[in-house]
Scaffold this active site. Sequence first.
Site: not given
Ligand code: GLC
Length: 567
Positions: A96, A197, A322-323, A248
């Site tokens: 990640d 990310d 995880h979110d 993402e």
């Molecule tokens: C992404 C991650 C999340 C994090 C955010 C900031 O959305 O999946 O867990 O809090 O980025 O890095």
Amino acid sequence: MFDFRKSVVYQVYPKSFCDSDADGLGDLAGVTAKLDYLAWLGVDYLWLNPFFVSPQRDNGYDIADYRAIDPRFGTMADFQALCREAGKRNIRIMLDMVFNHTSTAHEWFQKALAGDPVYEDYYIWREGGPDGTPPNNWQSKFGGSAWAYVPEKGKWYLHLFDRTQADLNWENPRVRAELRDVVRFWMDQGAKGFRFDVVNLISKGSYESDGQGDGRRFYTDGPRVHEFLHELRQSTFGDDPEFVTVGEMSSTTMEHCYRYAGADTGELNMVFSFHHLKVDFVGNEKWVLVPFDFQQLKDILFSWQTGMSSHNAWNAVFWCNHDQPRVVSRFGDEGESWAQSAKMLGTVIHCLRGTPYLYQGEEIGMTNPGFTSLGQYRDVESINHFHILRDRGLHEDSAYAILRVHSRDNSRTPMQWDATGKAGFTTGTPWIGVTPNCDRINVASQLDDPDSILRHYKALIALRKRYDVVAYGDFQPLDPRHPSVLAYQRQHQGDTLVVVNNFYRKPVQWTCPVDLTGFTCLLSNYPGSTPQTTLQLPPYASLVLYRSAGASPRTPGGAPPLHPARG
Ligand code: GLC
């Protein structure tokens, strides 16, 4: 050779997966210890959430050193052992990369604070209003202003997330060069893939105030984002088919994703988009309680399937990470139809066009934990929003009710390996509470049960490898306006797959617009399901029906005849 289109990715949240040293926190050696299980399941890649040195304000998404492993998770030798052992089992490790921001504890930010102009230009600083107001009205995704004031400098820095997560200035070529080096560093250590990310936020447009908005339209899919991604790829993994990449994409558009994840656009292999996971929000507001909108869910899933397919671009397909809350609690049933609904939800995702991502515990139908007090929560976003809701005058019970449904901690509780009090995750004190139903929902019991959710997931993963139509087929919605059925067809070189799901507890009779003559049932969550054009679908029923090119009675080698869609 791995083909990401035929692969399945398993997401490991290292902190909550398996604790090898009894400190209550999962670690890399714990992941290595579970590789045989993951190989048995049949997954090809493990995506590991960040385990780098970090103050853990946002569970590792606040990185203080991109090249060092937080000792709580292990050592570089542990990481190399993980890659080696995974490789022996034909599993590859994806890391990640959190490149939109660093922790304010990062050396770069500390140097910026100390006045070094080289490092100051690594971040985004602006003057505020004369009355002490921030440079604009942009909101942090975790609540409050997206700007933090540093009195010694008389300036504000941008943080789209927590105030300890300062946004990097990608306009600065030195920043981009640093980040490329980080990617190369982990390639050298054995990583075979990367998840980037919130990578569509890296190019900020103009720093204007956004009226009633929160600013996202100025920095989402920003002006230079495609150029930056292109450059990143060319200078690191390039076209090496050994590497798989996923971005993402926060609040993105499909048009941008055609480019991010186009087969020929030279950016990434695939994208995570989230529109289908906002169907239980009101607009962009997630801290509310509303039932999910099934029609909207289908419309979004289907339009992304057809849109990406017609532009030769590739989706990552998923319900959980995880979110996100646990999908069986969100769109399924925690009660009587728990197993059926968990299997149905798995089937919906795993038969789509795209690479399925499976989040730890999803394969055994883990549920939300049902926390009842703030002390049980660890997540910065959840805790911030609890206070925001209370400040808005919401009663404590209502605020908890919202957290129980939407908090990111719903998915972060320890992996349930067995029926012991700590779910076999640790012998120490877990960093976050174990869901009490671990005595009933756990890997050990499902390994032994041929009819378990776990076995169903294993079968789904195997289908993708065995049938090319699952990996390469096109996509066509079936009866898209039906109020309770989610069904679709995939076709590839004359093979046809029809996937039918009753999304609800209420039984339903459904007439398939495809003539199902000659189809066989590859997988179902009810025994003895047979393909009939009019199907009786019990609660949460799910069927994967298949006809090979050779078996088609009327149109050998061609597309099966379609009945006109109903209604
Ligand atoms: C992404 C991650 C999340 C994090 C955010 C900031 O959305 O999946 O867990 O809090 O980025 O890095």
